[in-house]
Design a protein around this motif. Structure first.
Motif, short mmCIF file in Angstrom:
data_model
loop_
_atom_site.label_atom_id
_atom_site.label_comp_id
_atom_site.label_asym_id
_atom_site.label_seq_id
_atom_site.Cartn_x
_atom_site.Cartn_y
_atom_site.Cartn_z
N UNK A 1 -7.49 68.41 15.89
CA UNK A 1 -6.94 69.70 16.30
C UNK A 1 -5.91 69.61 17.40
N UNK A 2 -5.67 68.41 17.98
CA UNK A 2 -4.68 68.34 19.04
C UNK A 2 -4.06 66.94 19.12
N UNK A 3 -2.83 66.92 19.68
CA UNK A 3 -2.10 65.66 19.86
C UNK A 3 -1.31 65.77 21.16
N UNK A 4 -1.75 65.03 22.16
CA UNK A 4 -1.12 65.13 23.48
C UNK A 4 0.31 64.61 23.49
N UNK A 5 0.71 63.80 22.52
CA UNK A 5 2.08 63.26 22.50
C UNK A 5 3.11 64.32 22.15
N UNK A 6 2.69 65.49 21.65
CA UNK A 6 3.65 66.54 21.34
C UNK A 6 4.38 67.00 22.61
N UNK A 7 3.77 66.82 23.77
CA UNK A 7 4.43 67.18 25.02
C UNK A 7 5.67 66.32 25.26
N UNK A 8 5.72 65.14 24.67
CA UNK A 8 6.87 64.25 24.87
C UNK A 8 8.14 64.79 24.21
N UNK A 9 7.99 65.68 23.24
CA UNK A 9 9.14 66.24 22.54
C UNK A 9 9.61 67.55 23.16
N UNK A 10 8.97 67.96 24.24
CA UNK A 10 9.34 69.20 24.90
C UNK A 10 10.52 68.96 25.85
#
Length: 311
Positions: free
Chosen positions: A33-42
């Protein structure tokens, strides 16, 4: 652009290395339900606000407070982005709910952004210009609220993510199997380890720690403090207080609750009280929670969670 970091290692909780005087990311959290690496694309903006909380400590409440501050208490304006979904959880960066290009959409949103996360400091991206709001709560009230949340989850979603469906007469089973288990067994944050991870960083200049009980009991002064911290010129605090109250949110709960595939409508906005655990959690479980908090979070953090005026 995504950095390769090790998956969650419970032995590093609360001991993240320093980057000068700020926390370094040492963990990646990737679950169904979650992936902390998505913050890297912000794409970062200097005025971004990040609401960083564990589960059931007032996340949605803080979202409404900050967004009401940004619209100066206008009761008709909600932070809804239709392209992300018809609810305010749309700027929850790491969760795997919403369109696959969610982060791209967030990058294009105009105006000041209020981002939401349930990641703690060792997994969360740090930017020196961002303002981070950490709201924490008595762990006994967290337990009571989280159980109410869990029994309201759509059974199909529980099945999809490999979780059991819990009933209200299964509190003690849930308590011992889910709420009290070590992080390594869940591959996700539990409350005690979340607090232990963030507590050493409470003096970082762009971090603000807020106690749920203080916010509830001294709402206007606390909201004024949040506005000052976030550099928001709030001229209508009385309206902000009124429009971020639990009664207001219950009247408009369709604007706040997750979609039906997550939870049945009408179950998301709860009572928002302090001390509700006294009538919902057995005394022996209350004692176990406090002992666990002292063991994992430490005496100082536990004392602040229970009575912020004591520290």
């Amino acid at each position: 652009r995504r950095k390769s970091l090790p998956l969650l290692d419970v032995s590093t909780i609360g001991t993240a290395p320093l980057l000068g005087v700020v926390p370094a990311r040492t963990q990646v959290i990737q679950t169904k339900i979650q992936d902390s690496t998505w913050w890297d694309d912000l794409d970062p903006r200097k005025d971004d606000i990040v609401i960083a909380t564990p589960y059931k400590t007032g996340t949605t409440w803080m979202q409404q407070i900050t967004n009401q501050l940004l619209v100066d208490g206008d009761p008709t304006k909600f932070p809804i982005h239709p392209e992300l979904g018809p609810h305010v959880m749309g700027l929850w960066v790491e969760v795997k709910i919403g369109p696959p290009n969610k982060v791209e959409i967030i990058n294009k949103i105009e105006g000041r952004r209020v981002l939401k996360t349930h990641l703690s400091t060792s997994a969360l991206r740090y930017e020196p210009d961002w303002r981070y709001l950490f709201i924490l709560r008595d762990p006994r009230d967290v337990c009571a609220s989280l159980f109410n949340h869990q029994v309201s989850i759509n059974p199909e979603l529980s099945k999809e993510v490999g979780e059991p469906t819990w009933q209200r007469d299964q509190f003690e089973e849930w308590f011992h199997q889910k709420f009290m288990v070590p992080n390594a067994e869940r591959q996700d944050w539990n409350y005690f380890e979340w607090v232990a991870d963030v507590w050493p960083w409470r003096h970082v200049p762009n971090f603000k720690f807020i106690n749920y009980a203080t916010l509830l009991n001294n709402t206007k002064a606390e909201i004024a403090s949040i506005a000052k911290f976030c550099n928001i010129n709030a001229t209508n605090l009385d309206a902000v207080v009124a429009n971020s109250s639990f009664s207001f949110m219950k009247q408009h709960q369709d604007k706040f609750e997750p979609p039906p595939q997550v939870m049945a409508p009408g179950n998301f906005i709860n009572k928002g009280k302090v001390g509700n655990y006294k009538v919902t959690i057995p005394q022996k479980c209350q004692e176990l929670i406090l002992r666990k908090s002292v063991d994992v979070c430490g005496e100082e953090a536990t004392a602040w969670l229970i009575d912020p005026s004591s520290t």
